[in-house]
Design a protein around this motif. Structure first.
Motif, PDB file in Angstrom:
ATOM      1  N   THR A   1      12.871   1.747  -7.198  1.00 13.58           N
ATOM      2  CA  THR A   1      11.616   1.888  -6.463  1.00 13.58           C
ATOM      3  C   THR A   1      10.438   1.383  -7.290  1.00 13.58           C
ATOM      4  N   ALA A   2      10.381   1.776  -8.568  1.00 10.67           N
ATOM      5  CA  ALA A   2       9.323   1.281  -9.446  1.00 10.67           C
ATOM      6  C   ALA A   2       9.410  -0.237  -9.573  1.00 10.67           C
ATOM      7  N   ASN A   3      10.636  -0.757  -9.624  1.00 14.99           N
ATOM      8  CA  ASN A   3      10.861  -2.199  -9.698  1.00 14.99           C
ATOM      9  C   ASN A   3      10.258  -2.902  -8.495  1.00 14.99           C
ATOM     10  N   ILE A   4      10.595  -2.432  -7.293  1.00 17.90           N
ATOM     11  CA  ILE A   4      10.161  -3.135  -6.088  1.00 17.90           C
ATOM     12  C   ILE A   4       8.660  -3.004  -5.862  1.00 17.90           C
ATOM     13  N   LEU A   5       8.075  -1.822  -6.169  1.00 15.68           N
ATOM     14  CA  LEU A   5       6.631  -1.653  -6.010  1.00 15.68           C
ATOM     15  C   LEU A   5       5.862  -2.535  -6.994  1.00 15.68           C
ATOM     16  N   THR A   6       6.383  -2.652  -8.218  1.00 21.39           N
ATOM     17  CA  THR A   6       5.757  -3.537  -9.199  1.00 21.39           C
ATOM     18  C   THR A   6       5.876  -4.991  -8.763  1.00 21.39           C
ATOM     19  N   SER A   7       7.032  -5.351  -8.204  1.00 20.79           N
ATOM     20  CA  SER A   7       7.211  -6.721  -7.701  1.00 20.79           C
ATOM     21  C   SER A   7       6.215  -7.027  -6.589  1.00 20.79           C
ATOM     22  N   LEU A   8       6.016  -6.060  -5.675  1.00 21.87           N
ATOM     23  CA  LEU A   8       5.048  -6.248  -4.595  1.00 21.87           C
ATOM     24  C   LEU A   8       3.637  -6.431  -5.159  1.00 21.87           C
ATOM     25  N   ALA A   9       3.297  -5.649  -6.192  1.00 21.14           N
ATOM     26  CA  ALA A   9       1.971  -5.767  -6.801  1.00 21.14           C
ATOM     27  C   ALA A   9       1.794  -7.124  -7.470  1.00 21.14           C
ATOM     28  N   MET A  10       2.835  -7.598  -8.174  1.00 26.35           N
ATOM     29  CA  MET A  10       2.742  -8.903  -8.827  1.00 26.35           C
ATOM     30  C   MET A  10       2.589 -10.019  -7.800  1.00 26.35           C
ATOM     31  N   ASP A  11       3.311  -9.925  -6.685  1.00 28.48           N
ATOM     32  CA  ASP A  11       3.176 -10.922  -5.623  1.00 28.48           C
ATOM     33  C   ASP A  11       1.785 -10.865  -4.990  1.00 28.48           C
TER      34      ASP A  11
ATOM     35  N   ALA B   1      -0.607 -15.740  -5.701  1.00 24.81           N
ATOM     36  CA  ALA B   1      -1.075 -14.537  -5.018  1.00 24.81           C
ATOM     37  C   ALA B   1      -0.806 -14.636  -3.520  1.00 24.81           C
ATOM     38  N   ALA B   2      -0.068 -13.660  -2.991  1.00 22.52           N
ATOM     39  CA  ALA B   2       0.293 -13.658  -1.575  1.00 22.52           C
ATOM     40  C   ALA B   2      -0.585 -12.718  -0.757  1.00 22.52           C
ATOM     41  N   GLY B   3      -1.406 -11.920  -1.425  1.00 23.13           N
ATOM     42  CA  GLY B   3      -2.261 -10.985  -0.714  1.00 23.13           C
ATOM     43  C   GLY B   3      -1.490  -9.750  -0.247  1.00 23.13           C
ATOM     44  N   PHE B   4      -2.225  -8.859   0.390  1.00 26.00           N
ATOM     45  CA  PHE B   4      -1.627  -7.593   0.845  1.00 26.00           C
ATOM     46  C   PHE B   4      -0.898  -7.803   2.162  1.00 26.00           C
ATOM     47  N   LYS B   5       0.376  -7.399   2.201  1.00 27.00           N
ATOM     48  CA  LYS B   5       1.187  -7.450   3.413  1.00 27.00           C
ATOM     49  C   LYS B   5       1.652  -6.031   3.726  1.00 27.00           C
ATOM     50  N   PRO B   6       1.204  -5.464   4.835  1.00 28.47           N
ATOM     51  CA  PRO B   6       1.444  -4.035   5.081  1.00 28.47           C
ATOM     52  C   PRO B   6       2.914  -3.643   5.222  1.00 28.47           C
TER      53      PRO B   6
ATOM     54  N   GLY C   1       8.071  -0.218   0.564  1.00 29.16           N
ATOM     55  CA  GLY C   1       8.013   0.396  -0.758  1.00 29.16           C
ATOM     56  C   GLY C   1       7.785   1.891  -0.689  1.00 29.16           C
ATOM     57  N   LEU C   2       6.919   2.323   0.223  1.00 29.34           N
ATOM     58  CA  LEU C   2       6.683   3.760   0.395  1.00 29.34           C
ATOM     59  C   LEU C   2       7.924   4.469   0.921  1.00 29.34           C
ATOM     60  N   LEU C   3       8.669   3.806   1.812  1.00 31.43           N
ATOM     61  CA  LEU C   3       9.920   4.388   2.295  1.00 31.43           C
ATOM     62  C   LEU C   3      10.912   4.552   1.150  1.00 31.43           C
ATOM     63  N   MET C   4      10.959   3.577   0.241  1.00 31.02           N
ATOM     64  CA  MET C   4      11.849   3.688  -0.911  1.00 31.02           C
ATOM     65  C   MET C   4      11.464   4.887  -1.774  1.00 31.02           C
ATOM     66  N   ALA C   5      10.163   5.079  -1.976  1.00 25.31           N
ATOM     67  CA  ALA C   5       9.711   6.227  -2.766  1.00 25.31           C
ATOM     68  C   ALA C   5      10.095   7.537  -2.085  1.00 25.31           C
ATOM     69  N   LEU C   6       9.960   7.576  -0.753  1.00 33.92           N
ATOM     70  CA  LEU C   6      10.366   8.771  -0.007  1.00 33.92           C
ATOM     71  C   LEU C   6      11.868   9.001  -0.134  1.00 33.92           C
ATOM     72  N   GLY C   7      12.637   7.936  -0.095  1.00 32.11           N
ATOM     73  CA  GLY C   7      14.084   8.055  -0.258  1.00 32.11           C
ATOM     74  C   GLY C   7      14.464   8.619  -1.610  1.00 32.11           C
TER      75      GLY C   7
ATOM     76  N   GLY D   1      11.555   1.047 -14.830  1.00 32.39           N
ATOM     77  CA  GLY D   1      11.722   0.265 -13.613  1.00 32.39           C
ATOM     78  C   GLY D   1      10.634  -0.784 -13.450  1.00 32.39           C
ATOM     79  N   MET D   2       9.396  -0.436 -13.807  1.00 34.08           N
ATOM     80  CA  MET D   2       8.298  -1.399 -13.744  1.00 34.08           C
ATOM     81  C   MET D   2       8.541  -2.567 -14.695  1.00 34.08           C
ATOM     82  N   LEU D   3       8.989  -2.254 -15.903  1.00 29.73           N
ATOM     83  CA  LEU D   3       9.264  -3.312 -16.873  1.00 29.73           C
ATOM     84  C   LEU D   3      10.442  -4.182 -16.443  1.00 29.73           C
ATOM     85  N   MET D   4      11.384  -3.586 -15.709  1.00 25.04           N
ATOM     86  CA  MET D   4      12.508  -4.364 -15.191  1.00 25.04           C
ATOM     87  C   MET D   4      12.007  -5.481 -14.277  1.00 25.04           C
ATOM     88  N   ALA D   5      11.041  -5.151 -13.395  1.00 23.19           N
ATOM     89  CA  ALA D   5      10.472  -6.153 -12.486  1.00 23.19           C
ATOM     90  C   ALA D   5       9.729  -7.231 -13.259  1.00 23.19           C
TER      91      ALA D   5
END
Length: 307
Positions: A105-115, A124-129, A135-141, A173-177
Motif C-alpha cells: 500500500t505504501a508502495n502504490i501510494l508513493t508511486s501515485l504521488a511520484m506520477d 507529471a500526470a496530475g491528480f487522477k481521482p 490507493g485508499l481502498l488498498m489502505a482500507l484493505g 514500502g515507500m522506499l520500495m517504490a
C-alpha cells in the motif's frame, strides 16, 4: 511478442517476492545476526547477475548515457533493500499478510504521488481521482488484514509491540517504490540489464557486509547453522526476480498492468502463507476480515491499473 504473454512471468515474480520475505525471516532466525543474514541473502544475487553480465556483456553504456544518469540511480537497490531487511527482521512478528499489505500500500501510494508530481524525473500526470481512490481502498484493505495480525503472537502486549513496527514497514514500502524508479533510470543509462542489476545490488551487499563487520555479534552456533535449509539463502534471489522483471517488462506491458499483476500476486500469496503456515510462518487463518481486506485491496489495484 504480445505483452499478455509476459503476464504469467510477472505473476510468478509477485508470488516469489512474497515468498522471499518469509524465506528471509527464516534465514534471519538461523543466522541470528540480521546483518549477516542480509549479507548472505544478497550475495547470491550479485553472483548470479555478475555471471550473466560476463556471459552477455553487450550492449554497454556510452559516455553520453552515463553523463545523463542521475547520481541516485545506482542506489535503487539500496532503497529496495530496506523492505527486504524489514521482511527479514519483522515479518515473523507482524505476519506475512499485514507486512506485505502495508509495504504494498505504501508502495502504490508513493508511486501515485511520484506520477502526480513528476518526482525523480517522471512526467507529471496530475491528480487522477480513481487511482487515488484505489490507493485508499488498498489502505482500507490493510486495516482488515492487519486486524488479526497481532493475534498470532499470543497476547495483546506482543500485538502492540508488532504495531510499533508499522511506521518502519510503511517507510520501507515507500522506499520500495522509489527504488523501482531509480532502477529504471539506471537501466536506461547502463543499457545492459544484467549490468544494471549487478550495479544495483553491489552497494546493497557492501552496506550490509560493512555493518556486519561493525556489529559482528551475535553469531550463529553450530546448531543454528545446522538448521539452515538449502532454500533459505535463496531468499534474496526470489525477490530479485521481481526487480529484474521491472527492469525488463515495465515498458512492454505498462506500469499499471505490471504493478497491478505483481502486487495482486504478492498479496494473495502473503495471505496464503499466513493461512497455511508455509515456510515456517506462524499460522494465522484467513478469516472474514483478511478475505474482505484482500478483496478490497484487489479492487483498489484494479482501479489503479485500469485508470
Amino acid at each position: 511478442m504480445s505483452a499478455a504473454l509476459l503476464y504469467p512471468f510477472i505473476i510468478v515474480a509477485g508470488c516469489l517476492q512474497a515468498l522471499g520475505n518469509s524465506m528471509n525471516a527464516q534465514l534471519r532466525g538461523k543466522m541470528v545476526n540480521p546483518w549477516l543474514a542480509a549479507t548472505v541473502s544478497f550475495l547470491p544475487i550479485v553472483f548470479v547477475f555478475t555471471t550473466l553480465f560476463f556471459t552477455m556483456p553487450t550492449p554497454l553504456p556510452t559516455l553520453d548515457t552515463l553523463g545523463k544518469m542521475p547520481w541516485y540511480a545506482p542506489l535503487g537497490g539500496v532503497a529496495g533493500a530496506v523492505a527486504v531487511f524489514g521482511g527479514l527482521a519483522f515479518i515473523d512478528k507482524v505476519g506475512a499478510g499485514p507486512f506485505n499489505g502495508m509495504t504494498l500500500t505504501a508502495n502504490i501510494l508513493t508511486s501515485l504521488a511520484m506520477d502526480a508530481f513528476g518526482l525523480f524525473g517522471l512526467q507529471a500526470a496530475g491528480f487522477k481521482p480513481l487511482p487515488w481512490l484505489g490507493g485508499l481502498l488498498m489502505a482500507l484493505g490493510v486495516i482488515f488484514i492487519a486486524k488479526t495480525g497481532g493475534k498470532q503472537d499470543g497476547g495483546d502486549e506482543k500485538g502492540l509491540g508488532a504495531k510499533l513496527l508499522y511506521p518502519f514497514i510503511i517507510v520501507a514500502g515507500m522506499l520500495m517504490a522509489v527504488g523501482v524508479v531509480w532502477n529504471a533510470q539506471l537501466r536506461g543509462a547502463l543499457e545492459n540489464p544484467w549490468l544494471a542489476a549487478t550495479v544495483s545490488f553491489v552497494p546493497v551487499v557492501f552496506v550490509f557486509a560493512f555493518i556486519f563487520l561493525l556489529r559482528p555479534t551475535p553469531l550463529p552456533n553450530r546448531q543454528d547453522l545446522a538448521g539452515v535449509r538449502w532454500w533459505m539463502p535463496l531468499a534474496g534471489l526470489t525477490g530479485a526476480v521481481a526487480v529484474f522483471a521491472g527492469l525488463l517488462f515495465v515498458d512492454k506491458v505498462g506500469a499499471g498492468a505490471f504493478n497491478g499483476l505483481l502486487i495482486t500476486a504478492n498479496l494473495l500469496t502473503s495471505v496464503a502463507l499466513d493461512h497455511f503456515g508455509w515456510l515456517g510462518m506462524k499460522q494465522v487463518r484467513a478469516g472474514a476480515p483478511r478475505l474482505i481486506g484482500a478483496a478490497i485491496m484487489v479492487a483498489g489495484i484494479v482501479l489503479i491499473s485500469v485508470f
